[in-house]
Design a protein around this motif. Structure first.
Motif, short mmCIF file in Angstrom:
data_model
loop_
_atom_site.label_atom_id
_atom_site.label_comp_id
_atom_site.label_asym_id
_atom_site.label_seq_id
_atom_site.Cartn_x
_atom_site.Cartn_y
_atom_site.Cartn_z
N GLU A 146 0.83 -1.22 0.00
CA GLU A 146 0.00 0.00 0.00
C GLU A 146 0.86 1.26 0.00
O GLU A 146 0.55 2.23 -0.68
N GLN A 147 1.93 1.24 0.77
CA GLN A 147 2.85 2.38 0.81
C GLN A 147 3.40 2.68 -0.58
O GLN A 147 3.50 3.83 -1.00
N ILE A 148 3.79 1.61 -1.27
CA ILE A 148 4.35 1.77 -2.62
C ILE A 148 3.31 2.41 -3.53
O ILE A 148 3.60 3.35 -4.28
N ILE A 149 2.08 1.94 -3.47
CA ILE A 149 1.02 2.49 -4.32
C ILE A 149 0.76 3.96 -3.97
O ILE A 149 0.68 4.82 -4.86
N LYS A 150 0.67 4.27 -2.69
CA LYS A 150 0.40 5.65 -2.28
C LYS A 150 1.47 6.60 -2.79
O LYS A 150 1.19 7.60 -3.44
N ARG A 151 2.72 6.29 -2.48
CA ARG A 151 3.81 7.21 -2.80
C ARG A 151 4.03 7.30 -4.32
O ARG A 151 4.22 8.37 -4.86
N ALA A 152 4.01 6.15 -4.99
CA ALA A 152 4.28 6.17 -6.44
C ALA A 152 3.11 6.79 -7.21
O ALA A 152 3.30 7.35 -8.29
N THR A 153 1.90 6.72 -6.66
CA THR A 153 0.77 7.40 -7.30
C THR A 153 0.95 8.91 -7.19
O THR A 153 0.75 9.64 -8.16
N GLU A 154 1.36 9.39 -6.02
CA GLU A 154 1.67 10.82 -5.89
C GLU A 154 2.71 11.24 -6.92
O GLU A 154 2.67 12.36 -7.43
N ALA A 182 -5.14 3.14 -4.55
CA ALA A 182 -4.69 3.90 -5.72
C ALA A 182 -5.68 5.02 -6.04
O ALA A 182 -5.28 6.15 -6.35
N LYS A 183 -6.97 4.72 -5.95
CA LYS A 183 -8.01 5.73 -6.26
C LYS A 183 -7.90 6.90 -5.29
O LYS A 183 -7.85 8.06 -5.69
N GLN A 201 -4.87 12.98 -12.94
CA GLN A 201 -5.91 12.99 -13.96
C GLN A 201 -6.35 11.57 -14.32
O GLN A 201 -7.13 11.37 -15.25
N MET A 202 -5.83 10.60 -13.61
CA MET A 202 -6.23 9.21 -13.87
C MET A 202 -6.01 8.40 -12.60
O MET A 202 -5.23 8.79 -11.73
N ILE A 203 -6.73 7.28 -12.51
CA ILE A 203 -6.50 6.36 -11.39
C ILE A 203 -5.57 5.27 -11.88
O ILE A 203 -5.89 4.58 -12.87
N PRO A 204 -4.41 5.09 -11.25
CA PRO A 204 -3.51 4.01 -11.69
C PRO A 204 -4.19 2.64 -11.57
O PRO A 204 -5.01 2.42 -10.68
N THR A 205 -3.85 1.75 -12.48
CA THR A 205 -4.39 0.39 -12.43
C THR A 205 -3.54 -0.49 -11.51
O THR A 205 -2.34 -0.23 -11.33
#
Lengths: 245, 245
Positions: free
Chosen positions: A90-98, A132-133, A142-146
């Protein structure tokens, strides 16, 4: 301002309904009422100011203004990670989405401490998709990562323009140039996959397979980075190279 | 291999005692016994292989080999952060220590949600220092980063070669070049301070004061980064620029 995503295109003056979970968030969590404004991203990555016009089962809004401003990284980055334990995924998704990642692939790796039972995979994926959302909303993407789960072997055959594996042993052996080479070869629009091991790292056999399939093995500096830090290194560097002047 | 720090210089064949908390960790947590090897970093940032020769109240070791390899970032970076709530301060220390930061300064900022009561400051600092030590051991650093609390006003007068403030509004207004300018002006050996707001960001007045004192206001790309992500962006970029070729 709070931002939400909808799954269809919008134009100014369109009246539309929010998805029920977003509607719940807006009305029950943020206590919004009629007349309040939010930002809505449509399926074409356009961003609109929208005004709440009615609150029924689902909130109804009207798009009032197109306020689109491009904030997506010009490289389409896929972060592929060996499954880690605890909240690291989850940490990876949060930070890399930012930081602008567009896709996440998780795979079971030889030294993955955490194994996801087949029966739990759907629930895990749903949860990671929600992370991710929510990160995309907060980072004003501008998009939600898959988010997907794949077999490690599938990864070898997927189509990308550029492919790298972050490999600690490279760094230990003093390899300092491969990452910069990959970065300098990238052009806007390229699809890059960056592969990271789980906490335990990759086995020699796994790394050899990646190398044989054409992935570049790259060290990320002389210190030992944790599984959740290495993807940030890559994403921050990409932003620095392609978004700052 | 497990790494520990000691507070005095070593040479090969020296026999020495470990600090009692490290000794406890080695013997009780890792269950090491006589003959086992660890890595020891001395006060001059030299790294030695050392062998356990006796286990009494404190473990006694002999330095067997100098295995020093430079892994410190050539820029001496101070990360100065508005105090954030929850575990964010610890997250910043963990990640930035992996990425090579040498000093951490925390200060109460106008929009800091968390306030540290004077009576609790010593305990908070001790805890954050332990986090830095443990992160430095795991990242195989040659030094333990320092952690201090300062007044925001002190920060304005401290002596550094280069000073920047990460400022989100810069990025929103399309400012894309200040960060790269600061980075390109750096030379190995420079002491850089990078200042970050708490979750709530900086007030206009705070930012003006930094600017008037000669700090460069710099955006870190077009997306909104969280308080705990922005320092990673700066650290990763510095490593990329000064450690990779």
């Amino acid at each position: 301002m709070q931002r939400y995503f909808i799954d269809h295109p919008l134009t100014v003056n369109d009246e539309f309904q929010m998805a029920s979970d977003d509607s719940h968030h807006l009305v029950k969590v943020l206590r919004s009422s009629i007349g309040d404004e939010v930002e809505i991203v449509d399926s074409k990555r356009h961003v609109f100011l929208a005004k709440v016009v009615d609150i029924q089962t689902n909130t109804i809004l009207t798009a009032t203004k197109d306020i689109t401003k491009a904030v997506e990284l010009p490289i389409e980055v896929t972060i592929a990670c060996g499954i880690s334990k605890g909240d690291k995924n989850e940490q990876i998704i949060k930070r890399a989405t930012e930081l602008g990642a567009q896709h996440f692939l998780f795979f079971e790796s030889r030294y993955s401490v955490a194994k996801w039972a087949k029966s739990k995979t759907a629930r895990k994926l749903k949860r990671l998709g929600e992370v991710a959302k929510s990160a995309a909303e907060q980072a004003h993407r501008q998009m939600i990562p898959t988010v997907e789960i794949v077999e490690e072997s599938q990864l070898l055959e997927m189509d990308f323009d550029d492919r790298l594996v972050a490999y600690e042993e490279s760094a230990k052996q003093g390899e300092q140039s491969n990452f910069k080479k990959v970065i300098s070869n990238l052009a806007p629009g390229d699809r890059l996959v960056a592969v990271f091991g789980p906490e335990g790292g990759f086995s020699k056999e796994e790394v050899d397979k990646f190398a044989q399939s054409g992935f570049t093995l790259a060290g990320l500096g002389p210190r030992i980075l944790r599984a959740e830090t290495a993807p940030m290194y890559v994403m921050a560097t990409l932003s620095y190279q392609f978004e700052l002047r």
